[in-house]
Design an enzyme around this catalytic site. Structure first.
Site, PDB file in Angstrom:
ATOM      1  N   GLY A  57      43.626  33.130  54.305  1.00  0.00           N
ATOM      2  CA  GLY A  57      42.806  34.228  54.792  1.00  0.00           C
ATOM      3  C   GLY A  57      42.866  35.437  53.881  1.00  0.00           C
ATOM      4  N   LYS A  63      44.441  27.090  47.655  1.00  0.00           N
ATOM      5  CA  LYS A  63      45.724  26.483  47.350  1.00  0.00           C
ATOM      6  C   LYS A  63      45.467  25.173  46.609  1.00  0.00           C
ATOM      7  CE  LYS A  63      48.423  28.262  51.243  1.00  0.00           C
ATOM      8  NZ  LYS A  63      49.221  27.878  52.451  1.00  0.00           N
ATOM      9  N   LYS A  76      40.572  28.997  41.537  1.00  0.00           N
ATOM     10  CA  LYS A  76      39.341  29.736  41.785  1.00  0.00           C
ATOM     11  C   LYS A  76      38.172  28.850  41.390  1.00  0.00           C
ATOM     12  CE  LYS A  76      36.953  34.103  41.003  1.00  0.00           C
ATOM     13  NZ  LYS A  76      36.903  34.410  42.448  1.00  0.00           N
ATOM     14  N   ASP A 161      37.131  48.643  40.548  1.00  0.00           N
ATOM     15  CA  ASP A 161      37.440  48.043  41.850  1.00  0.00           C
ATOM     16  C   ASP A 161      38.929  47.746  42.021  1.00  0.00           C
ATOM     17  OD1 ASP A 161      36.720  47.252  44.378  1.00  0.00           O
ATOM     18  OD2 ASP A 161      36.240  45.193  43.811  1.00  0.00           O
TER      19      ASP A 161
END
Length: 328
Positions: A57, A63, A76, A161
């Site tokens: 979350g 993972k 990713k 950011d």
């Protein structure tokens, strides 16, 4: 290794979209991998020797487990047509302990699967759980954060950011942090760090970015965000907060904020040195590392009580922190 495998170095200092594709270098394997596609992003699947599991979350990474070594990793998933552009800032940087390391990239017809060393939770969730950090702990973690940012600035990369959630723990003891990714970063062309786009998380954005027009210093904007991060770590809430974006931005433009008296004078000094309304008056990243606060002898202080009237200003959950940017 098959004939379609090409090796690249992920930290080539002067990499560009062109030479990333054409220059073979050691240490990073990019393999064209045929994968079975189940929906757009399968919840569990096998990619090469890696098993992809669920995405925790609040995390942008899945993972993953190396089925040969049983090593836990993070992955990713990026559109195959965008992964070189997305990873360009990482190719631009020399290696650094405080920046997530790419282990391998597997490329299919649809996606690029980028594998990193695993992490142990993000700093935003950690601060939210603890409500606020003691100065001794915050000092050790924040020094690592600033070191990563200084490395990026020295290498010609503006992060943009910046926020607590971008930093994750490298160990289960939660004493070492690293920058999880550089997807929002911008490699500079030369020494000029002037940016034109309006980019950032509302709670961390600097006053100059909120101006109607004109460029701004990307590095100075990063420093303001660092100030917001340190404030939040020590106080347990953002320096500027409001449920209405226009009101929040007005507060940020004015640049007025208060620091509780429970915070040491040196920490107050450092926060104010980073969060000056005038960008040219802010410390540079390397100058922050020389601040006396990092050499302080920290004493036990009484807990900082959160005013119940400010209950909505405690560090929000991940969903609130991840509110989409209001900038074009």
């Amino acid at each position: 290794m098959n004939s379609s495998t090409i090796r690249y170095h992920p930290y080539q200092r002067n990499a560009s979209k062109t030479n990333i594709e054409s220059t073979p270098l050691p240490n990073l394997t990019i393999t064209h991998q045929a994968t079975k596609r189940t929906n757009d992003l399968p919840q569990i699947c096998k990619v090469g020797k890696y098993l992809l599991l669920e995405r925790p979350g609040g995390s942008a990474l899945y993972k993953a487990v190396d089925t040969e070594t049983k090593t836990e990793l993070a992955c990713k998933i990026i559109d195959v047509n965008k992964f070189r552009e997305t990873l360009a800032p990482m190719f631009h940087l020399p290696p650094h302990d405080g920046i997530n390391k790419i282990i391998e990239i597997l490329v299919s017809d649809s996606y690029a699967y980028v594998f990193f060393e695993r992490s142990f939770g993000d700093l935003h969730s950690y601060v939210r759980t603890k409500r606020r950090l003691k100065e001794e702990e915050a000092s050790k973690l924040f020094r690592q954060i600033v070191s990563s940012v200084a490395h990026c600035h020295d290498s010609g990369v503006v992060l943009r950011d910046l926020k607590l959630r971008k930093f994750v723990f490298q160990n289960s003891e939660r004493t070492s942090v690293k920058l999880e990714g550089l997807e929002d970063a911008f490699p500079l062309d030369g020494q000029d760090d002037t940016l034109e786009d309006k980019h950032g998380c509302p709670a961390y954005v600097s006053p100059e970015i909120l101006q109607a027009s004109g460029g701004y210093s990307g590095k100075a904007a990063d420093i303001w965000s660092l100030g917001v991060m340190l404030y939040t770590m020590l106080v347990g809430r953002y320096p500027f907060h409001d449920t209405e974006p226009s009101v929040l931005f007005t507060k940020i433009r004015r640049g007025h904020f208060t620091i509780p008296d429970t915070i040491s004078s040196k920490a107050k000094c450092l926060i104010r040195s980073m969060m000056r309304r005038e960008p040219t008056e802010r410390l540079a990243a390397r100058e922050i590392l020389e601040h006396p606060w990092f050499m302080s002898s920290f004493h036990i202080t009484s807990p900082c009580k959160i005013d119940q009237k400010l209950a909505d200003q405690t560090v929000p959950d991940l969903a609130a922190d991840d509110t989409p940017s209001f900038f074009v």
